[in-house]
Design an enzyme around this catalytic site. Structure first.
Site, PDB file in Angstrom:
ATOM      1  NE  ARG A   4      -3.371  -1.593   2.940  1.00 22.51           N
ATOM      2  CZ  ARG A   4      -3.297  -1.340   4.234  1.00 22.51           C
ATOM      3  NH1 ARG A   4      -3.427  -0.029   4.491  1.00 22.51           N
ATOM      4  NH2 ARG A   4      -3.042  -2.281   4.988  1.00 22.51           N
TER       5      ARG A   4
ATOM      6  CE1 TYR B 124     -16.582  10.942 -14.957  1.00 22.56           C
ATOM      7  CE2 TYR B 124     -16.304  10.888 -12.683  1.00 22.56           C
ATOM      8  CZ  TYR B 124     -16.514  10.119 -13.392  1.00 22.56           C
ATOM      9  OH  TYR B 124     -16.504   8.664 -13.846  1.00 22.56           O
TER      10      TYR B 124
ATOM     11  CG  ASP C 139     -10.015  15.763 -13.510  1.00 23.36           C
ATOM     12  OD1 ASP C 139      -9.240  16.035 -13.898  1.00 23.36           O
ATOM     13  OD2 ASP C 139     -11.229  15.813 -12.690  1.00 23.36           O
TER      14      ASP C 139
ATOM     15  CE  LYS D 146     -11.812   8.755 -17.720  1.00 20.20           C
ATOM     16  NZ  LYS D 146     -12.846   9.790 -16.934  1.00 20.20           N
TER      17      LYS D 146
HETATM   18  C1  LIG Z   1     -13.093  10.037 -15.572  1.00 17.41           C
HETATM   19  C2  LIG Z   1     -12.651  11.118 -14.853  1.00 17.41           C
HETATM   20  C3  LIG Z   1     -12.852  11.236 -13.653  1.00 17.41           C
HETATM   21  C4  LIG Z   1     -12.648   9.985 -12.545  1.00 17.41           C
HETATM   22  O1  LIG Z   1     -11.614   9.136 -13.298  1.00 17.41           O
HETATM   23  P1  LIG Z   1     -12.308   6.800 -12.638  1.00 17.41           P
HETATM   24  O2  LIG Z   1     -10.282   6.368 -13.019  1.00 17.41           O
HETATM   25  O3  LIG Z   1     -13.208   6.965 -13.849  1.00 17.41           O
HETATM   26  O4  LIG Z   1     -12.257   7.009 -11.888  1.00 17.41           O
HETATM   27  C5  LIG Z   1     -12.626  12.229 -12.752  1.00 17.41           C
HETATM   28  N1  LIG Z   1     -12.052  13.402 -14.298  1.00 17.41           N
HETATM   29  C6  LIG Z   1     -12.455  13.675 -15.387  1.00 17.41           C
HETATM   30  C7  LIG Z   1     -12.375  15.048 -15.758  1.00 17.41           C
HETATM   31  C8  LIG Z   1     -12.572  12.319 -15.877  1.00 17.41           C
HETATM   32  O5  LIG Z   1     -12.740  11.997 -16.769  1.00 17.41           O
END
Ligand SMILES: *Cc1c(COP(=O)(O)O)cnc(C)c1O
Length: 396
Positions: free
Chosen positions: A55, A106, A181, A206
């Site tokens: 962890r 998101y 983000d 992504k």
């Molecule tokens: C997909 C996404 C998330 C969440 O990420 P996961 O890997 O699906 O948990 C957060 N912010 C944005 C902009 C995203 O596209």
């Protein structure tokens, strides 16, 4: 396109980002040693070192963290999903303090922040992050300043742009932390730490991993006190990615620069053609001159990226028809993979009701742009019937 210096690892300082994505996070050179980091499948580690348990640390996770840290210019900690990374930050919010966040975000992030507000854990202040005056007012709070600011830029799915440098300056003035983000951009196009943010968050699921085959999240910071708190959050909350997924994510990262170049040039072509299509009433893409915040995007990014949204002329059913008529492009959620994906965002019951029902979000892939366009054009012109689709049960 130059790489920020990473003092943590001598080997991971590279002059250019397109070199860093290929070279960072490789094992030390030893005769007949591996060129790639091995997939280390061991939850426990021999006593006598500073970690001891997975962890906290694992060699394969560490290789990916070294590489992404070198790109963003800070210490990277990986999590088992983007939501796990976001929640690790939310866990740092002081009890009862004010938190500013963008009104479009998101979906999972917005739902979670609203939950924390309902619980009395934080006081949430949602704001239009394209409005500098409103942002400053929300952060200063008329004498009750926010402890944290959480922004997404560009926002999902409206593609609004927040001025990171200006927001960071206001946040710092009022003693607040800024987390960004940056999922839609990846470090190849946007590096918020260089613009004054304290933390950059990625859903590495992504564009970074890039092949729609794993879930992973990451936080990067150049503040050593925050870095220590973040690794504590991973150890205590336990959202650790597997070594296998970390290996795959690093493998995907190796082609990030060329994938983004191709996907972005495709996105520019598709956005321009959509803007001239009679069945489309609006296109949201920072690379179009008419975009509300095109200037800010130009200043703080190295390109407009691979994400765009557009409004189908008509209603929800017309947008649904386009999604159902698509053949080469895939009707599915998520983004940043090599394949082009699109979806009507409001099919998700939890999507922000301010998002138009006839909005389609598209993650442009690396196929031939004329093939993507031919498919999109036939789908926009289709007159077929629309099937009733099962709605996703959970919806974020
Ligand atoms: C997909 C996404 C998330 C969440 O990420 P996961 O890997 O699906 O948990 C957060 N912010 C944005 C902009 C995203 O596209």
């Amino acid at each position: 396109m130059s790489a920020p210096q990473n003092s943590q690892n001598r080997h991971d300082s590279f002059a250019n980002l397109d070199t860093a994505v290929v070279q960072a996070g490789r094992p030390a050179v030893t005769p007949d040693g591996p060129v790639n980091p091995p997939i280390v499948l061991s939850s426990t580690l021999h006593a006598g070192g500073e970690h001891g348990y997975m962890r906290d640390w694992n060699a394969t996770l560490d290789a990916f963290e070294q590489a992404l840290g070198a790109l963003d210019g800070g210490k990277c900690t990986v999590f088992s999903s983007g939501m796990a990374a976001a929640n690790a930050v939310f866990d740092l919010f002081p009890q009862g303090s004010a938190v500013v966040a963008s009104q479009f975000s998101y979906t999972g992030v917005t739902v979670r922040l609203k939950e924390l507000h309902e619980l009395g854990r934080i006081q949430l202040r949602l704001v239009d992050i394209t409005d500098d005056v409103a942002v400053e007012k929300a952060i200063s709070g008329d004498g009750e300043p926010a402890s944290w600011v959480w922004i997404e830029t560009p926002t999902n799915p409206m593609m609004e742009i927040c001025d990171i440098e200006a927001t960071a300056a206001v946040a710092r003035h009022f003693g607040a932390y800024l987390a960004v983000d940056s999922t839609f951009m990846t470090p190849i196009r946007q590096r918020p730490l260089e613009l004054g943010a304290h933390i950059v968050m990625h859903s590495a699921t992504k564009g970074i991993a890039g092949h729609s085959d794993l879930l992973m999240g990451a936080l990067v910071t150049n503040d050593s006190a925050l870095a220590a708190k973040i690794i504590d959050r991973r150890v205590l909350l336990g959202a650790v990615p597997s070594a296998f997924d970390s290996y795959l994510a690093l493998r995907g990262l190796r082609t990030l620069a060329v994938r983004i170049d191709k996907a972005e040039s495709n996105a520019q072509i598709i956005a321009e053609r959509l803007a001239n299509h009679p069945k489309v009433s609006a296109v949201y893409y920072p690379g179009l001159g008419g975009h509300k915040n095109a200037d800010v995007a130009k200043r703080q990014t190295d390109g407009p990226g691979f994400m765009l949204s557009f409004i189908v002329d008509g209603d929800a059913e017309d947008a649904e028809r386009v999604c159902q008529a698509i053949k080469l492009v895939t009707y599915a959620t998520s983004l940043g993979g090599v394949e082009t994906l699109m979806e009507r965002r409001r099919r998700w019951p939890s999507e922000n009701l301010a998002v138009p029902e006839n909005l389609i979000r598209m993650s442009v892939g690396i196929e031939n742009p004329n093939d993507i366009w031919a498919d999109l054009d036939q789908a926009l012109n289709s007159t077929g019937s629309v099937n009733q689709q099962t709605q996703p049960k959970i919806g974020y």
